[in-house]
Design a protein around this motif. Structure first.
Motif, mmCIF file in Angstrom:
data_model
loop_
_atom_site.group_PDB
_atom_site.id
_atom_site.type_symbol
_atom_site.label_atom_id
_atom_site.label_comp_id
_atom_site.label_asym_id
_atom_site.label_seq_id
_atom_site.Cartn_x
_atom_site.Cartn_y
_atom_site.Cartn_z
ATOM 1 N N PRO A 129 97.639 10.398 76.249
ATOM 2 C CA PRO A 129 96.261 9.947 76.090
ATOM 3 C C PRO A 129 96.072 9.136 74.815
ATOM 4 O O PRO A 129 96.689 9.425 73.794
ATOM 5 C CB PRO A 129 95.460 11.247 76.039
ATOM 6 C CG PRO A 129 96.436 12.285 75.616
ATOM 7 C CD PRO A 129 97.790 11.833 76.090
ATOM 8 N N VAL A 130 95.240 8.113 74.899
ATOM 9 C CA VAL A 130 94.882 7.285 73.752
ATOM 10 C C VAL A 130 93.367 7.190 73.711
ATOM 11 O O VAL A 130 92.734 6.881 74.718
ATOM 12 C CB VAL A 130 95.503 5.877 73.855
ATOM 13 C CG1 VAL A 130 94.961 4.962 72.785
ATOM 14 C CG2 VAL A 130 97.012 5.965 73.740
ATOM 15 N N VAL B 52 86.333 4.545 76.367
ATOM 16 C CA VAL B 52 86.961 5.324 77.433
ATOM 17 C C VAL B 52 88.335 5.790 76.977
ATOM 18 O O VAL B 52 88.951 5.204 76.101
ATOM 19 C CB VAL B 52 87.082 4.521 78.754
ATOM 20 C CG1 VAL B 52 85.721 4.216 79.336
ATOM 21 C CG2 VAL B 52 87.892 3.259 78.560
ATOM 22 N N GLN B 53 88.790 6.858 77.588
ATOM 23 C CA GLN B 53 90.116 7.394 77.302
ATOM 24 C C GLN B 53 91.132 6.676 78.174
ATOM 25 O O GLN B 53 90.933 6.533 79.377
ATOM 26 C CB GLN B 53 90.134 8.887 77.605
ATOM 27 C CG GLN B 53 91.479 9.539 77.460
ATOM 28 C CD GLN B 53 91.407 11.001 77.857
ATOM 29 O OE1 GLN B 53 90.525 11.722 77.428
ATOM 30 N NE2 GLN B 53 92.334 11.425 78.689
ATOM 31 N N TYR B 54 92.196 6.210 77.581
ATOM 32 C CA TYR B 54 93.286 5.567 78.314
ATOM 33 C C TYR B 54 94.484 6.494 78.374
ATOM 34 O O TYR B 54 94.666 7.350 77.512
ATOM 35 C CB TYR B 54 93.722 4.274 77.621
ATOM 36 C CG TYR B 54 92.828 3.101 77.892
ATOM 37 C CD1 TYR B 54 93.122 2.196 78.908
ATOM 38 C CD2 TYR B 54 91.683 2.881 77.133
ATOM 39 C CE1 TYR B 54 92.297 1.113 79.153
ATOM 40 C CE2 TYR B 54 90.863 1.804 77.375
ATOM 41 C CZ TYR B 54 91.171 0.922 78.389
ATOM 42 O OH TYR B 54 90.364 -0.152 78.634
ATOM 43 N N ALA C 130 85.245 9.195 79.767
ATOM 44 C CA ALA C 130 84.759 8.952 78.406
ATOM 45 C C ALA C 130 85.748 9.500 77.393
ATOM 46 O O ALA C 130 86.334 10.563 77.588
ATOM 47 C CB ALA C 130 83.403 9.624 78.214
ATOM 48 N N SER C 131 85.935 8.766 76.321
ATOM 49 C CA SER C 131 86.839 9.188 75.253
ATOM 50 C C SER C 131 86.137 10.209 74.371
ATOM 51 O O SER C 131 84.983 10.008 73.992
ATOM 52 C CB SER C 131 87.249 7.979 74.413
ATOM 53 O OG SER C 131 87.964 8.395 73.275
ATOM 54 N N PRO C 132 86.826 11.294 74.002
ATOM 55 C CA PRO C 132 86.200 12.244 73.074
ATOM 56 C C PRO C 132 86.029 11.626 71.688
ATOM 57 O O PRO C 132 85.277 12.128 70.882
ATOM 58 C CB PRO C 132 87.186 13.417 73.035
ATOM 59 C CG PRO C 132 88.478 12.868 73.511
ATOM 60 C CD PRO C 132 88.147 11.723 74.429
ATOM 61 N N GLU C 133 86.709 10.519 71.426
ATOM 62 C CA GLU C 133 86.640 9.843 70.135
ATOM 63 C C GLU C 133 85.670 8.663 70.150
ATOM 64 O O GLU C 133 85.609 7.921 69.179
ATOM 65 C CB GLU C 133 88.022 9.326 69.742
ATOM 66 C CG GLU C 133 89.112 10.370 69.808
ATOM 67 C CD GLU C 133 88.893 11.522 68.854
ATOM 68 O OE1 GLU C 133 88.539 11.262 67.696
ATOM 69 O OE2 GLU C 133 89.073 12.671 69.276
ATOM 70 N N GLY D 284 90.127 14.892 69.553
ATOM 71 C CA GLY D 284 89.274 15.832 70.276
ATOM 72 C C GLY D 284 89.915 16.274 71.577
ATOM 73 O O GLY D 284 91.060 15.970 71.881
ATOM 74 N N ARG D 285 89.164 16.995 72.358
ATOM 75 C CA ARG D 285 89.642 17.470 73.652
ATOM 76 C C ARG D 285 89.630 16.308 74.639
ATOM 77 O O ARG D 285 88.609 15.661 74.827
ATOM 78 C CB ARG D 285 88.731 18.595 74.129
ATOM 79 C CG ARG D 285 89.260 19.314 75.336
ATOM 80 C CD ARG D 285 88.326 20.389 75.719
ATOM 81 N NE ARG D 285 86.978 19.801 75.758
ATOM 82 C CZ ARG D 285 85.876 20.472 75.977
ATOM 83 N NH1 ARG D 285 85.925 21.748 76.163
ATOM 84 N NH2 ARG D 285 84.708 19.883 76.006
#
Length: 171
Positions: A127-128, A133-135, A152-155, A102-103
């Motif tokens: 990005p991971v 959360v997005q790392y 926040a992670s888009p995934e 995702g974005r």
């Protein structure tokens, strides 16, 4: 009248000195307690990822994408939940990172600092996602550095599919 002023000045001096000196001191029980209260930061080391918690509700829990055979794991957290640094050494299993389908969120430099953290890590980061959360992750040889500032992670909530990392896999 002079005595309260002297006490106030001395107190301000001690607090100002502590603000500059404490973050640079090696971890121990006394400095850890003060850092936790004053700076809202905690740090912990694990000899391997298998020794670290994996339950996302725990303070020093590792994301699922950290290989179980990783060693020399260091984690520094902001106790309000808005930042985390992770460093580990790859084991024989190598490393696969879940992609961000995702974005992704724009991410700045790590909100935390540590003596063991490279100052230029931001320049090589990818990005991971696949976690809450997005790392941002940097692979340098067998050493992996990851951080989040709480974006926040888009995934989040989706099952992540692993893909090979940009760095070399361990032999």
């Amino acid at each position: 009248m002079k005595r309260p002023l002297v006490i106030a000045v001395a107190t301000v001096g001690v607090l100002a000195t502590a603000a500059f000196v404490l973050p640079e001191l090696p971890p121990n029980a006394a400095t850890d307690a003060v850092k936790a209260q004053l700076f809202k930061e905690k740090e912990k080391s694990f000899s391997s990822a298998a020794d670290a918690p994996r339950d996302s509700g725990r303070s020093f829990a590792l994301p699922a994408w950290v290989p179980q055979d990783a060693t020399h794991v260091k984690v520094k957290i902001r106790t309000n939940g808005e930042g985390r640094l992770i460093r580990f050494t790859l084991g024989s299993a190598g490393f696969r990172m879940p992609p961000c389908d995702g974005r992704t969120q724009p991410v700045g430099a790590p909100a935390l600092r540590a003596r063991w953290w490279p100052s230029d890590a931001r320049h090589d980061a990818r990005p991971v996602c696949g976690d809450a959360v997005q790392y941002q992750v940097v692979v340098r040889g067998k050493r992996v550095y990851a951080w989040t500032n709480g974006e926040a992670s888009p995934e989040a909530g989706k099952a992540a599919t692993a893909v090979p990392s940009p760095g070399p896999a361990a032999p």
